[in-house]
Write a protein that holds these residues in place. Structure first.
Motif, short mmCIF file in Angstrom:
data_model
loop_
_atom_site.label_atom_id
_atom_site.label_comp_id
_atom_site.label_asym_id
_atom_site.label_seq_id
_atom_site.Cartn_x
_atom_site.Cartn_y
_atom_site.Cartn_z
N VAL A 137 -0.59 1.12 -6.59
CA VAL A 137 -1.37 0.92 -7.81
C VAL A 137 -2.87 1.04 -7.51
O VAL A 137 -3.61 1.70 -8.24
CB VAL A 137 -1.05 -0.43 -8.45
N SER A 138 -3.32 0.42 -6.43
CA SER A 138 -4.74 0.46 -6.08
C SER A 138 -5.22 1.88 -5.82
O SER A 138 -6.35 2.25 -6.16
CB SER A 138 -5.00 -0.39 -4.83
N THR A 139 -4.36 2.70 -5.23
CA THR A 139 -4.73 4.08 -4.90
C THR A 139 -4.76 4.97 -6.13
O THR A 139 -5.67 5.80 -6.29
CB THR A 139 -3.75 4.66 -3.87
N GLN A 194 -2.49 -7.97 -12.91
CA GLN A 194 -3.65 -8.32 -13.71
C GLN A 194 -4.90 -8.38 -12.83
O GLN A 194 -5.98 -7.94 -13.23
CB GLN A 194 -3.43 -9.66 -14.41
N HIS A 195 -4.75 -8.93 -11.62
CA HIS A 195 -5.87 -9.00 -10.70
C HIS A 195 -6.32 -7.61 -10.26
O HIS A 195 -7.52 -7.33 -10.18
CB HIS A 195 -5.48 -9.83 -9.48
N LEU A 196 -5.37 -6.74 -10.00
CA LEU A 196 -5.70 -5.39 -9.54
C LEU A 196 -6.33 -4.54 -10.62
O LEU A 196 -7.23 -3.74 -10.36
CB LEU A 196 -4.44 -4.69 -9.02
N SER A 197 -5.85 -4.69 -11.85
CA SER A 197 -6.25 -3.76 -12.91
C SER A 197 -7.32 -4.31 -13.84
O SER A 197 -8.02 -3.53 -14.50
CB SER A 197 -5.02 -3.38 -13.75
N GLY A 198 -7.44 -5.63 -13.94
CA GLY A 198 -8.33 -6.22 -14.93
C GLY A 198 -7.82 -6.07 -16.35
O GLY A 198 -8.58 -6.21 -17.31
#
Length: 398
Positions: A137-139, A194-198
């Motif tokens: 997801v982060s990538t 939620q933390h990763l995407s805001g």
């Protein structure tokens, strides 16, 4: 690890003037739902369909136009009197992200307001792991945002996640070792994403999400009623009754994989042991196994192994269809899955052949039909979750 500040600095955050005005009123959501059918409609037709005044529709459409959720079409000058102006959804008016978490792949997608997938990224693997999910997801999340302008990035309303419930309970059926899957039991996927995407994150069973997509984009006559089977790593499905997806008291209605059906020896077995791709992959070599999950539409070299599996799966699915019909009295058995179209067609034909030989006394006999949305249904269903919950009438999932 992806830093959520990256979204804020680039206006990727869900906190925007646009999102602060959501969700909309019930009538505005009803109007958008009517327009989501794909037909442009003048305000008078909207007012008549919703049973509200023309003045109320005018006020509501002023708001929706200001939010850029709808746009005007060319005036219809073929009628007597003033030309009517049709309205339609603005596909670039809002966006959502969808994440499919499977037992063999992750898929992250960006969807526009009309339901079109703008772009997707996929990663296949032997074992789903939580750390690999966050890395994936982060990538790829920033890569999807590059498809949008700076202003459009503020119009991403959320992230929907479709995944198997209790994924940690299934390793005994597969080549997957038990330890990595146990990590999922205590993993807060909603909080992590939620933390990763805001963004707000919604979670739904993967096959229920696929069933919702089939209902939404399959263009079935109203009111639609069908049993929906999705063939992936494990067979699952959903139930549509009078135009609505049934979720059940525990959001687990339509868990067709747990249905009791006969195995080839006539002994009771669960549908998932008879009609899942995991049972096919057990008989494949490494190269053939990889072909199941890499998007190859030909499944090369699988012919000899495929036919026995097709017959086994068709027999089990026919019995599942009969059992569901005794309870639900549906119109069709819809068959979809992570399958090439030619395999799906052969499976549907084999199911219909099996259905002919079952005892239908006291029941209305049904036939199997191929799904209309395609194997991408789980992905589309996941991306639909945020749009449905904030902009349209019906809210799937939980």
């Amino acid at each position: 690890m992806f830093e959520p500040e990256m979204y804020t600095n680039n206006k990727f955050s869900a906190c925007s003037s646009f999102c602060e005005q959501l969700p909309l009123s019930a009538n505005a959501r009803r109007a958008l739902t009517l327009l989501r059918s794909g037909y442009a409609m003048p305000k008078a037709d909207i007012a008549r369909s919703l049973g509200i005044s023309a003045q109320a529709v005018t006020k509501m459409f002023t708001q929706l136009e200001a939010l850029e959720l709808i746009k005007r079409g060319a005036p219809d000058k073929g009628r007597v009197g003033q030309p009517t102006v049709p309205f339609m959804l603005n596909p670039r008016g809002a966006f959502s992200l969808g994440l499919k978490v499977g037992r063999r792949s992750f898929v992250l997608s960006l969807m526009d307001l009309s339901g079109a997938i703008i772009d997707s990224y996929q990663q296949t693997f032997d074992t789903p792991q939580t750390d690999k999910l966050e890395q994936f997801v982060s990538t790829h999340l920033p890569l999807l945002y590059r498809q949008l302008s700076q202003e459009e990035r503020t119009r991403v309303v959320g992230l929907g996640v479709a995944m198997p419930f209790e994924i940690w309970n299934w390793p005994a059926y597969t080549r997957v070792p038990a330890v990595p899957l146990e990590n999922w039991q205590h993993y807060n996927i909603v909080g992590a994403l939620q933390h990763l995407s805001g963004l707000p994150v919604q979670l739904c069973n993967d096959d229920t999400a696929a069933c919702e997509a089939e209902l939404l984009w399959g263009n079935y006559p109203e009111p639609a009623s069908f049993v929906y089977v999705y063939i992936g790593s494990f067979a699952g499905g959903g139930i549509v009754h009078h135009g609505k997806v049934l979720y059940g008291a525990h959001h687990n209605a339509g868990a067709l994989g747990s249905l009791s059906v006969p195995d080839p020896a006539g002994q009771p077995a669960q549908l998932l042991t008879q009609a899942s791709l995991y049972s096919l992959e057990q008989d494949l070599n490494t190269q053939q196994w990889a072909a199941l999950w890499d998007g190859d539409t030909h499944w090369p070299g699988l012919a000899e192994t495929l036919n026995p599996w097709l017959q086994q799966a068709a027999r089990a699915l026919a019995h599942a269809g009969l059992n569901c019909q005794a309870v639900l009295d549906t119109q069709h058995l819809i068959v979809e899955g992570n399958l090439p179209e030619w395999v799906k067609e052969q499976l549907v034909a084999a199911i219909n052949e099996q259905l002919k030989h079952l005892d239908w006394r006291g029941l209305h006999a049904i036939k199997a039909r191929p799904g209309l949305v395609g194997g991408n249904a789980q992905v589309m269903g996941s991306a639909n979750l945020p749009l449905a919950s904030r902009l349209f009438l019906h809210t799937p999932g939980h």
